[in-house]
Design an enzyme around this catalytic site. Structure first.
Site, PDB file in Angstrom:
ATOM      1  N   GLN A 156       0.846  -1.197   0.000  1.00 25.03           N
ATOM      2  CA  GLN A 156       0.000   0.000   0.000  1.00 25.03           C
ATOM      3  C   GLN A 156       0.888   1.257   0.000  1.00 25.03           C
ATOM      4  O   GLN A 156       1.905   1.290   0.689  1.00 25.03           O
ATOM      5  CB  GLN A 156      -0.910  -0.011   1.225  1.00 25.03           C
ATOM      6  CG  GLN A 156      -1.797  -1.246   1.328  1.00 25.03           C
ATOM      7  CD  GLN A 156      -2.953  -1.236   0.330  1.00 25.03           C
ATOM      8  OE1 GLN A 156      -3.233  -0.227  -0.303  1.00 25.03           O
ATOM      9  NE2 GLN A 156      -3.620  -2.367   0.196  1.00 25.03           N
ATOM     10  N   TYR A 207      -6.737 -11.852  -3.600  1.00 27.43           N
ATOM     11  CA  TYR A 207      -5.812 -10.791  -4.025  1.00 27.43           C
ATOM     12  C   TYR A 207      -4.991 -10.400  -2.793  1.00 27.43           C
ATOM     13  O   TYR A 207      -4.911  -9.226  -2.423  1.00 27.43           O
ATOM     14  CB  TYR A 207      -6.561  -9.576  -4.589  1.00 27.43           C
ATOM     15  CG  TYR A 207      -7.624  -9.912  -5.614  1.00 27.43           C
ATOM     16  CD1 TYR A 207      -7.307 -10.038  -6.966  1.00 27.43           C
ATOM     17  CD2 TYR A 207      -8.944 -10.118  -5.232  1.00 27.43           C
ATOM     18  CE1 TYR A 207      -8.290 -10.357  -7.902  1.00 27.43           C
ATOM     19  CE2 TYR A 207      -9.929 -10.436  -6.151  1.00 27.43           C
ATOM     20  CZ  TYR A 207      -9.597 -10.553  -7.482  1.00 27.43           C
ATOM     21  OH  TYR A 207     -10.578 -10.852  -8.397  1.00 27.43           O
ATOM     22  N   GLU A 220      -3.152 -15.177  -4.495  1.00 26.36           N
ATOM     23  CA  GLU A 220      -2.435 -14.031  -5.073  1.00 26.36           C
ATOM     24  C   GLU A 220      -1.728 -14.519  -6.337  1.00 26.36           C
ATOM     25  O   GLU A 220      -1.191 -15.619  -6.362  1.00 26.36           O
ATOM     26  CB  GLU A 220      -1.444 -13.522  -3.998  1.00 26.36           C
ATOM     27  CG  GLU A 220      -0.265 -12.732  -4.474  1.00 26.36           C
ATOM     28  CD  GLU A 220      -0.637 -11.407  -5.137  1.00 26.36           C
ATOM     29  OE1 GLU A 220      -1.507 -10.684  -4.631  1.00 26.36           O
ATOM     30  OE2 GLU A 220      -0.027 -11.112  -6.195  1.00 26.36           O
ATOM     31  N   ASP A 232      -9.567  -7.807  -2.144  1.00 26.74           N
ATOM     32  CA  ASP A 232      -8.889  -6.515  -2.339  1.00 26.74           C
ATOM     33  C   ASP A 232      -8.316  -6.493  -3.761  1.00 26.74           C
ATOM     34  O   ASP A 232      -7.096  -6.529  -3.951  1.00 26.74           O
ATOM     35  CB  ASP A 232      -7.790  -6.372  -1.277  1.00 26.74           C
ATOM     36  CG  ASP A 232      -7.094  -5.023  -1.335  1.00 26.74           C
ATOM     37  OD1 ASP A 232      -7.540  -4.140  -2.107  1.00 26.74           O
ATOM     38  OD2 ASP A 232      -6.093  -4.850  -0.615  1.00 26.74           O
ATOM     39  N   CYS A 252     -10.167   0.003  -4.615  1.00 28.10           N
ATOM     40  CA  CYS A 252      -9.453   1.240  -4.941  1.00 28.10           C
ATOM     41  C   CYS A 252     -10.097   1.933  -6.142  1.00 28.10           C
ATOM     42  O   CYS A 252      -9.592   2.951  -6.597  1.00 28.10           O
ATOM     43  CB  CYS A 252      -7.976   0.967  -5.179  1.00 28.10           C
ATOM     44  SG  CYS A 252      -7.665  -0.262  -6.438  1.00 28.10           S
TER      45      CYS A 252
HETATM   46  C1  LIG Z   1      -4.701  -3.953  -4.311  1.00 29.19           C
HETATM   47  S1  LIG Z   1      -3.464  -5.178  -4.126  1.00 29.19           S
HETATM   48  C2  LIG Z   1      -3.872  -5.831  -2.540  1.00 29.19           C
HETATM   49  C3  LIG Z   1      -2.827  -6.648  -1.873  1.00 29.19           C
HETATM   50  C4  LIG Z   1      -3.041  -6.911  -0.387  1.00 29.19           C
HETATM   51  N1  LIG Z   1      -4.416  -7.201  -0.050  1.00 29.19           N
HETATM   52  C5  LIG Z   1      -2.543  -5.737   0.427  1.00 29.19           C
HETATM   53  O1  LIG Z   1      -3.359  -4.997   0.965  1.00 29.19           O
HETATM   54  O2  LIG Z   1      -1.308  -5.579   0.552  1.00 29.19           O
HETATM   55  C6  LIG Z   1      -3.987  -6.372  -5.265  1.00 29.19           C
HETATM   56  C7  LIG Z   1      -3.127  -7.620  -5.337  1.00 29.19           C
HETATM   57  O3  LIG Z   1      -3.745  -8.496  -6.269  1.00 29.19           O
HETATM   58  C8  LIG Z   1      -2.762  -9.124  -7.057  1.00 29.19           C
HETATM   59  N2  LIG Z   1      -3.487  -9.490  -8.285  1.00 29.19           N
HETATM   60  C9  LIG Z   1      -3.746  -8.744  -9.374  1.00 29.19           C
HETATM   61  N3  LIG Z   1      -4.519  -9.415 -10.238  1.00 29.19           N
HETATM   62  C10 LIG Z   1      -4.756 -10.623  -9.671  1.00 29.19           C
HETATM   63  C11 LIG Z   1      -5.513 -11.770 -10.066  1.00 29.19           C
HETATM   64  N4  LIG Z   1      -6.155 -11.790 -11.227  1.00 29.19           N
HETATM   65  N5  LIG Z   1      -5.548 -12.824  -9.243  1.00 29.19           N
HETATM   66  C12 LIG Z   1      -4.872 -12.817  -8.068  1.00 29.19           C
HETATM   67  N6  LIG Z   1      -4.149 -11.761  -7.636  1.00 29.19           N
HETATM   68  C13 LIG Z   1      -4.099 -10.687  -8.430  1.00 29.19           C
HETATM   69  C14 LIG Z   1      -1.660  -8.112  -7.187  1.00 29.19           C
HETATM   70  O4  LIG Z   1      -0.427  -8.753  -7.436  1.00 29.19           O
HETATM   71  C15 LIG Z   1      -1.709  -7.434  -5.814  1.00 29.19           C
HETATM   72  O5  LIG Z   1      -0.850  -8.082  -4.920  1.00 29.19           O
END
Ligand SMILES: C[S@@+](CC[C@H](N)C(=O)[O-])C[C@H]1O[C@@H](n2cnc3c(N)ncnc32)[C@H](O)[C@@H]1O
Length: 416
Positions: free
Chosen positions: A238, A270, A294, A346, A373
């Protein structure tokens, strides 16, 4: 070709016009009308009259750039970042601070409007929304722990110009933390082959540092309360210096304890390096079972390490939209554990989407906590969840990106 149509098309581009902004659209761009047509105009506040130049013409709308303000809103302030202000010609205005000319309180009011408006239009939900200020200077500077700079054609380093892929020179980065500001090599030259230079300031040991181009990752630590998270320096974390704490507390308080079952097949979708799975674990104790999903393999490896305090926690690598398909094949016992589960989501800006919502709803978890977001993607997923009987319960929003149009929302869902 229709000559008339092509002439009128060319006539619009470059035309200088007076516009009166009436609304704020998603994406931080105000909406005005010109001869009945919608015009999207940045650097403007609803209620203002500006002199603008038309830059783009589409079938149903125009885009313009603001040249000067004719009648200013009472909510206008001198831009917090001179490099992004109207003092610069539009092509040289730095991107990344598109609300910097708006007073902080009004920025939050506009973000609240965009969230409420998206929910109303896309999910038919009427809600009063408040965007909460988070810890930090009142003018919304000094929060960004991660900044991506780009190497321009002549080796110069800077952000991209607003809505462009041109690198612009900036003398400072006021939205960044003091450590990032001191470390950013804004006056140095780099080989254009380097591409990008990231400046990050983790909250753990070591202080601010640079990630130059594709250099191999090294491990950093981030501290949230008493907990330490390890992750790669080029991995997701973040961005606001208070965001991890704010979202940890928001997720913890959003979960309805009466619906929480520590032994259920709880999910952190995620999950990144496990921040929100740990938030759940820290609230409900060492017996919590939770799986983080993830797509980034290195992040999953770190999540396993970061969640080692919980024997029932695990982290798997996979795209959520693929992984959720496997839920249909779980055994009846496992499905019962899914039906009792609390699911944290998320997703990135695009939201979770229909595939994920449908697959989750089919197993019927007890509650969902959705960290978003993007207000439009959140509203779209809210509507999809409603089709499956999941109603939006509590809704909070946090100003985790001051001086930009971005905002973080945390909503809860459960079946009536
Ligand atoms: C907004 S971040 C949130 C991460 C975690 N919840 C945090 O607060 O630190 C979104 C995460 O989703 C992962 N991501 C993106 N697309 C994805 C998908 N299709 N499936 C799984 N993970 C994904 C990204 O690598 C990232 O780590």
């Amino acid at each position: 070709m229709n000559d008339k149509a092509s002439t009128s098309k060319q006539d619009q581009i470059g035309r200088e016009v007076e516009l009166e902004a009436t609304n704020m659209a998603h994406g931080g761009i105000a909406v005005a009308r010109l001869e009945g047509r919608v015009v999207f105009v940045p650097d403007t506040i609803p209620g203002e009259r500006v002199l603008a130049r038309i830059t783009e013409q589409k079938k149903s709308f125009l885009r313009a750039e603001t040249l000067s303000v004719i009648e200013a809103s009472e909510h206008r302030q001198p831009h917090v970042w001179e490099a992004a202000s109207l003092e610069r010609t539009p092509a040289k205005r730095a991107g990344g601070a598109d609300y910097g000319h708006i007073t902080p309180q009004h920025q939050r009011a506009l973000k609240a409007f965009v969230i409420a408006d998206s929910l109303k239009r896309m999910a038919g939900i009427e809600r009063e929304v408040e965007v909460e200020k988070v810890a930090g200077p009142d003018d919304g500077t000094g929060w960004r722990t991660r900044v991506r700079l780009h190497v321009g054609e002549r080796g110069n380093l800077g952000p991209m110009a607003s809505r462009s892929n041109k690198v612009v020179y900036v003398p400072d980065l006021p939205l960044a933390t003091p450590g990032v500001q001191e470390t950013a090599p804004l006056r140095e030259e780099f080989s254009p082959s380097v591409g990008t230079v990231d400046v990050i300031e983790p909250s753990g040991a070591g202080g601010a540092r640079l990630i130059i181009g594709e250099q191999s990752p090294s491990t950093i630590t981030e501290i949230v309360g008493d907990r330490e998270f390890v992750l790669d320096d080029n991995g997701f974390w973040q961005v606001h210096r208070s965001a991890a704490t704010v979202l940890t507390e928001a997720v913890q308080s959003a979960i309805d304890a009466e619906r929480f079952d520590a032994k259920a097949a709880n999910l952190d979708l995620y999950g990144g390096v496990g921040l929100l799975a740990a938030a759940v674990g820290d609230r409900f104790g060492s017996g919590v079972r939770i799986t983080s999903v993830e797509s980034d393999e290195r992040a999953t490896e770190h999540a396993s390490e970061n969640l080692a305090d919980w024997l029932g926690a695990s982290a798997v690598t996979g795209k959520v939209e693929h992984w959720v398909r496997s839920l249909a094949d779980w055994s009846p016992n496992e499905k019962a554990r899914l039906a009792a589960a609390t699911v944290i989501l998320d997703p990135p800006r695009a939201g979770a989407g229909k595939q994920v919502v449908d697959a989750l709803a089919a197993v019927g978890p007890a509650q969902l906590v959705y960290v978003a977001c993007d207000p439009v993607a959140f509203a779209r997923d809210t509507a999809l969840l409603a089709e499956h009987g999941y109603q939006l319960g509590s809704l909070r929003a946090f100003d985790l990106f001051p001086n930009t149009h971005h905002v973080e929302t945390v909503g809860t869902f459960r079946r009536a």
